[in-house]
Design an enzyme around this catalytic site. Structure first.
Site, mmCIF file in Angstrom:
data_model
loop_
_atom_site.group_PDB
_atom_site.id
_atom_site.type_symbol
_atom_site.label_atom_id
_atom_site.label_comp_id
_atom_site.label_asym_id
_atom_site.label_seq_id
_atom_site.Cartn_x
_atom_site.Cartn_y
_atom_site.Cartn_z
ATOM 1 N N GLU A 287 -6.173 9.747 -5.555
ATOM 2 C CA GLU A 287 -7.314 9.356 -4.708
ATOM 3 C C GLU A 287 -6.729 9.172 -3.321
ATOM 4 O OE1 GLU A 287 -10.456 8.530 -5.945
ATOM 5 O OE2 GLU A 287 -10.115 8.179 -8.074
ATOM 6 N N CYS A 321 -11.000 3.367 2.531
ATOM 7 C CA CYS A 321 -10.966 4.835 2.527
ATOM 8 C C CYS A 321 -12.362 5.383 2.787
ATOM 9 C CB CYS A 321 -10.407 5.344 1.214
ATOM 10 S SG CYS A 321 -11.104 4.506 -0.185
HETATM 11 P P1 NAP Z 1 0.279 5.052 1.353
HETATM 12 O O1 NAP Z 1 1.149 4.749 2.493
HETATM 13 O O2 NAP Z 1 0.149 6.465 0.902
HETATM 14 O O3 NAP Z 1 0.831 4.145 0.157
HETATM 15 C C1 NAP Z 1 0.202 4.126 -1.108
HETATM 16 C C2 NAP Z 1 1.243 3.803 -2.162
HETATM 17 O O4 NAP Z 1 2.173 4.881 -2.238
HETATM 18 C C3 NAP Z 1 2.058 2.548 -1.864
HETATM 19 O O5 NAP Z 1 2.306 1.871 -3.061
HETATM 20 C C4 NAP Z 1 3.326 3.139 -1.283
HETATM 21 O O6 NAP Z 1 4.441 2.314 -1.411
HETATM 22 C C5 NAP Z 1 3.489 4.367 -2.151
HETATM 23 N N1 NAP Z 1 4.390 5.375 -1.591
HETATM 24 C C6 NAP Z 1 4.799 5.551 -0.308
HETATM 25 N N2 NAP Z 1 5.635 6.598 -0.228
HETATM 26 C C7 NAP Z 1 5.767 7.095 -1.479
HETATM 27 C C8 NAP Z 1 6.488 8.182 -2.045
HETATM 28 N N3 NAP Z 1 7.246 9.000 -1.305
HETATM 29 N N4 NAP Z 1 6.379 8.409 -3.364
HETATM 30 C C9 NAP Z 1 5.619 7.631 -4.140
HETATM 31 N N5 NAP Z 1 4.902 6.580 -3.668
HETATM 32 C C10 NAP Z 1 4.976 6.322 -2.351
HETATM 33 O O7 NAP Z 1 -1.194 4.521 1.568
HETATM 34 P P2 NAP Z 1 -1.653 3.065 2.036
HETATM 35 O O8 NAP Z 1 -1.357 2.933 3.472
HETATM 36 O O9 NAP Z 1 -1.147 2.033 1.090
HETATM 37 O O10 NAP Z 1 -3.232 3.139 1.807
HETATM 38 C C11 NAP Z 1 -4.096 3.673 2.732
HETATM 39 C C12 NAP Z 1 -4.492 5.075 2.334
HETATM 40 O O11 NAP Z 1 -5.056 5.064 1.041
HETATM 41 C C13 NAP Z 1 -5.570 5.653 3.232
HETATM 42 O O12 NAP Z 1 -5.274 7.001 3.474
HETATM 43 C C14 NAP Z 1 -6.833 5.513 2.387
HETATM 44 O O13 NAP Z 1 -7.854 6.418 2.723
HETATM 45 C C15 NAP Z 1 -6.284 5.754 1.024
HETATM 46 N N6 NAP Z 1 -7.157 5.212 -0.020
HETATM 47 C C16 NAP Z 1 -7.908 6.058 -0.773
HETATM 48 C C17 NAP Z 1 -8.757 5.576 -1.755
HETATM 49 C C18 NAP Z 1 -9.614 6.480 -2.595
HETATM 50 O O14 NAP Z 1 -10.187 6.019 -3.562
HETATM 51 N N7 NAP Z 1 -9.730 7.758 -2.251
HETATM 52 C C19 NAP Z 1 -8.825 4.196 -1.969
HETATM 53 C C20 NAP Z 1 -8.030 3.348 -1.190
HETATM 54 C C21 NAP Z 1 -7.195 3.866 -0.225
HETATM 55 P P3 NAP Z 1 4.936 1.396 -0.176
HETATM 56 O O15 NAP Z 1 3.853 0.419 0.061
HETATM 57 O O16 NAP Z 1 6.183 0.810 -0.701
HETATM 58 O O17 NAP Z 1 5.154 2.312 0.986
#
Ligand code: NAP
Length: 516
Positions: A287, A321
């Protein structure tokens, strides 16, 4: 026992004094344990490491919410082995028993509802109502997925010829890696984890690094609800340091990820590679981001339009999101809607959300603050700044709600996800043009159309390509079991969290045919 039909958890009415008092008690309780240490949990064993993730309050950088032990690669390996072994027993536990654990966990969270919401106020900077909705959604996921599992357990009917007995049943996949974001630090973390376990899988849970405390508290709830050791293994750690390792692992059977487009794409690519010792193709449920739009038609309730844009753009500082980051308005009513949206934005309050009246809190962290502020600079080149545009990161990460007007549909702030309190207004020649502009990003998560024109509603239903489309309301606030949630294109793998087919993504179908 007959199961009570699913109904979503009501939001707390904070106009009532007794509810205000109860919430303040939740805040006091959470404040009494700020700064505590939390261990990892692997196979039921509590492990404390020297290396810690320090979770701070984004409204007050000095305030430590908690220190959470950080998993090393060796500990991630240990967690994988525990999860792999436990899968052999957990997959045979009756679906009714698995569902019951979710119902018990929901009851425990309901009893401690304001405490959990108060953690979100401190750890994620959520205003009361947003924190309350996050906790309610976590409860909903448990109640809803528990019921869905019971439905799936009944099996799906297939035909049998004379002398033959055929069955078609869903069985779990194996070990799932669940990686969650900080923005719905409770609901999405809990929802994705319990969907996996109620379907009979075991899990490595890696929460977002800025919000690990609420996850640690949730692990305690699952233990209290009777979840056997090793079913969920809690391994906080940096995504960039350990993400690849757990995604690439040959014992990983599936990855359930919620987060940004870039990380989601990376996981999708890496999971496609078959590593030595791996005997399956991994499944990825992702997602991802959005660039969500509210379209306003000329025949529309313009007050509703302005209110919907402002609430969807600035609720939780635009860090949903589903948040509205583009308003596309048919030219006949453009000036009126823009003017009213600016007026409404002037009324919004920004600050520490300890105070119930504060509409908007901080953004997540320094990285989020810097990214949003850089988009505001880009916006100043691409449009006319109508209101906001300023930030202050001296104590916490505060950015004023910001509106840019007269933005070209091809501008960067119209196409790229900003994930902050910034909305761009663009003018459309007519309704057809508005839908065309609405579809011009690589995302396809949510959208809304404000119109009184029935034909335009039907047109948008067919042509506005988003996973969640709303009419005559804002584009945020999907409810589990009512508006299953998830987007198209680069917003993810087309799954729908909180929907009737979601658990099946964590399972595989087995056909058995017996000759009698
Ligand atoms: P993010 O930076 O992509 O992080 C999400 C998760 O992925 C965190 O637990 C992060 O860990 C982990 N992560 C980071 N780098 C990784 C890697 N190389 N391999 C595996 N995991 C890794 O996103 P965010 O800033 O937390 O959340 C915001 C984003 O989520 C926005 O783009 C939003 O639109 C999206 N979102 C989408 C939905 C949906 O339902 N479509 C819902 C909510 C949010 P760390 O925290 O340790 O970096």
């Amino acid at each position: 026992m007959k199961l009570i039909p699913y109904k979503h958890e009501p939001f707390t009415d904070f106009s009532k004094e007794e509810n205000q008092k109860a919430f303040k008690e939740g805040l006091e309780l959470v404040d009494s344990y700020l700064g505590q240490d939390y261990p990892l949990t692997i196979g039921g064993e509590k492990i404390t490491t020297e290396d810690k993730i320090v979770s701070v309050n984004p409204a007050n950088k000095e305030q430590v919410v908690g220190r959470v032990s950080k998993a090393s690669r060796e500990l991630a390996e240990k967690a994988m082995n525990e999860a792999y072994e436990t899968f052999q027993t957990w997959r045979k536990v009756k679906p009714e028993t698995r569902a019951d654990i979710l119902f018990k966990a929901a009851a425990i969270v309901r009893r401690r509802k304001h405490e959990f919401s108060a953690i979100l106020v401190r750890e994620a900077g959520k205003p009361w109502n947003e924190a309350d909705a996050d906790t309610a959604e976590a409860i909903d996921f448990m109640e809803y997925y528990g019921r869905q599992m019971l439905r799936i357990a009944e099996g799906f009917k297939v035909e049998s010829r004379p002398g033959e007995y055929n069955q078609f049943n869903y069985i779990p996949l194996g070990v799932g890696v669940v990686i969650s974001p900080w923005n719905f630090a409770f609901a999405i973390m809990a929802g994705t984890a319990v969907a996996a376990i109620v379907s009979g899988n075991t899990v490595l849970l890696k929460p977002a690094s800025t919000t690990p405390v609420v996850a640690a508290k949730f692990i305690e709830v699952l233990e209290e609800a009777g979840l056997p050791k090793g079913v969920i293994n809690f391994i906080p750690g940096s995504g960039s340091e350990m993400g690849d390792y757990i995604v690439d692992h040959p014992k990983t059977r599936f990855v359930s990820f919620t987060g940004s487009r870039d990380v989601g794409t990376r996981i999708y690519e890496r999971a496609a590679k078959v590593n030595p010792g791996q005997i399956w193709l991994k499944r990825v449920i992702a997602e991802m981001g959005g660039k969500d739009t509210i379209v306003v038609d000329k025949e529309a309730d313009l007050e509703l339009a302005a209110k919907s844009i402002v609430a969807s753009a600035f609720g939780f500082s635009g860090q949903k999101c589903s948040a509205c980051s583009r308003a596309i308005i048919v030219e006949d009513v453009y000036d009126q809607v823009l003017e009213r949206a600016v007026e409404l934005t002037k009324e919004l309050t920004l600050g520490d959300t300890t105070d119930r009246e504060t509409f908007m809190g901080p953004v997540n962290d320094q990285a989020a603050f810097d990214k949003i502020m850089s988009y505001i600079e880009i916006g100043k080149e691409e449009g006319e700044l109508m209101i906001g545009g300023e930030g202050d990161d001296s104590k916490g990460y505060f950015i004023k709600p910001t509106i840019f007007a007269h933005v070209d549909p091809e501008a960067r702030i119209m196409k790229e996800e900003i994930f902050g309190p910034v909305v761009a207004f663009a003018k459309a020649k007519d309704f057809d043009h508005a839908i065309e502009v609405a579809n011009n990003t690589e995302y396809g998560l949510t959208g809304a159309v404000i119109t009184n024109n029935r034909a335009h509603i039907e047109q948008a239903r067919e042509d506005f390509h988003v996973g969640n489309l709303y009419f005559n309301r804002g584009c945020t606030g999907a409810i589990v079991g009512y508006q299953p949630f998830g987007g198209f294109n680069m917003s993810g793998t087309d799954s729908k969290a909180g929907g009737p087919d979601y658990l099946l993504l964590h399972m595989q179908a087995k056909t058995t045919s017996e000759m009698l």
